[in-house]
Design a protein around this motif. Structure first.
Motif, PDB file in Angstrom:
ATOM      1  N   ALA A  32      44.285  39.419  36.785  1.00  0.00           N
ATOM      2  CA  ALA A  32      44.233  40.887  36.856  1.00  0.00           C
ATOM      3  C   ALA A  32      42.901  41.311  37.459  1.00  0.00           C
ATOM      4  O   ALA A  32      41.843  40.994  36.920  1.00  0.00           O
ATOM      5  CB  ALA A  32      44.402  41.485  35.465  1.00  0.00           C
ATOM      6  N   LYS A  33      42.970  42.034  38.588  1.00  0.00           N
ATOM      7  CA  LYS A  33      41.749  42.411  39.290  1.00  0.00           C
ATOM      8  C   LYS A  33      41.784  43.886  39.691  1.00  0.00           C
ATOM      9  O   LYS A  33      42.824  44.395  40.087  1.00  0.00           O
ATOM     10  CB  LYS A  33      41.576  41.542  40.532  1.00  0.00           C
ATOM     11  CG  LYS A  33      41.438  40.065  40.168  1.00  0.00           C
ATOM     12  CD  LYS A  33      41.271  39.192  41.346  1.00  0.00           C
ATOM     13  CE  LYS A  33      41.134  37.727  41.004  1.00  0.00           C
ATOM     14  NZ  LYS A  33      41.523  37.234  39.753  1.00  0.00           N
TER      15      LYS A  33
ATOM     16  N   ALA B 257      39.851  39.047  33.187  1.00  0.00           N
ATOM     17  CA  ALA B 257      40.099  40.034  34.245  1.00  0.00           C
ATOM     18  C   ALA B 257      38.784  40.435  34.915  1.00  0.00           C
ATOM     19  O   ALA B 257      37.696  40.235  34.376  1.00  0.00           O
ATOM     20  CB  ALA B 257      40.797  41.257  33.668  1.00  0.00           C
TER      21      ALA B 257
ATOM     22  N   VAL C 209      38.803  45.695  30.039  1.00  0.00           N
ATOM     23  CA  VAL C 209      38.845  44.535  30.914  1.00  0.00           C
ATOM     24  C   VAL C 209      38.680  43.332  30.002  1.00  0.00           C
ATOM     25  O   VAL C 209      37.624  43.154  29.388  1.00  0.00           O
ATOM     26  CB  VAL C 209      37.697  44.588  31.956  1.00  0.00           C
ATOM     27  CG1 VAL C 209      37.743  43.378  32.864  1.00  0.00           C
ATOM     28  CG2 VAL C 209      37.764  45.874  32.766  1.00  0.00           C
TER      29      VAL C 209
ATOM     30  N   LEU D  34      43.157  45.998  32.204  1.00  0.00           N
ATOM     31  CA  LEU D  34      43.209  44.780  33.008  1.00  0.00           C
ATOM     32  C   LEU D  34      43.090  43.623  32.032  1.00  0.00           C
ATOM     33  O   LEU D  34      42.085  43.491  31.339  1.00  0.00           O
ATOM     34  CB  LEU D  34      42.048  44.731  34.009  1.00  0.00           C
ATOM     35  CG  LEU D  34      41.968  45.846  35.039  1.00  0.00           C
ATOM     36  CD1 LEU D  34      40.666  45.753  35.832  1.00  0.00           C
ATOM     37  CD2 LEU D  34      43.162  45.803  35.970  1.00  0.00           C
TER      38      LEU D  34
ATOM     39  N   GLY E 140      36.281  39.688  29.842  1.00  0.00           N
ATOM     40  CA  GLY E 140      36.432  40.029  31.258  1.00  0.00           C
ATOM     41  C   GLY E 140      35.081  40.178  31.932  1.00  0.00           C
ATOM     42  O   GLY E 140      34.026  40.061  31.302  1.00  0.00           O
TER      43      GLY E 140
END
Length: 167
Positions: free
Chosen positions: A67-68, A94, A90, A62, A119
């Protein structure tokens, strides 16, 4: 990007999908040979199992503020070689929530089962991952760097076997 699935639009949704035994044997410079690579969009209630990649991130990546990931299971994945890697990452804003990263195995250069670089990871379980390392900065469970956030999560029984590098 050599991903089994690629999401690159904020309106894209991948929901209720299971990816099993995805294998990216890419030997080029491409570093995202994963089951799913998301720069924008939502992955929800999905499972990535027994994925392998020659280069980086065999299961989940991600990357980007759009972006999830929600309720994702990343289990029993491994790199195809001893490339420096995360099983899942991540980064760059994200978000990963209510997910599990478990029972993954890495080679001697595995950084960690989960890499968080910029992230956010919340309410996740990172458990029973195995790695070997010959470099001191690596971890078997989670590696947080570059402004990454890990909150309200469980980190259990991850193992890192230290191997002294000899010349």
């Amino acid at each position: 990007y050599a991903a089994g699935i690629y999401l690159g639009d904020a309106g894209a949704v991948l929901e209720g999908v299971t990816v099993v035994d995805y294998n990216s044997d890419n030997t080029g410079d491409d570093r995202y040979g994963c089951g799913v690579y998301v720069t924008a969009g939502v992955v929800s209630n999905c499972s990535f199992t027994a994925c392998a990649a020659r280069n980086h991130r065999p299961a989940l990546a991600l990357s980007g503020a759009d972006a999830k990931g929600y309720a994702i299971a990343v289990t029993n994945n491994a790199p195809l070689n001893n490339t420096k890697t995360y099983i899942a990452c991540v980064d760059s804003g994200a978000l990963l929530v209510d997910s599990e990263i478990s029972r993954n195995v890495g080679g001697e250069k595995m950084l960690a089962a989960l890499g968080i670089g910029g992230g956010i990871v919340r309410n996740c379980t990172i458990a029973d991952n195995d790695a070997e390392s010959n470099q001191e900065k690596y971890a078997g469970g989670v590696h947080v760097s570059s402004g990454g956030t890990l909150a309200d999560s469980r980190i259990l029984r991850n193992r890192l076997s230290w191997r002294n590098k000899t010349t």
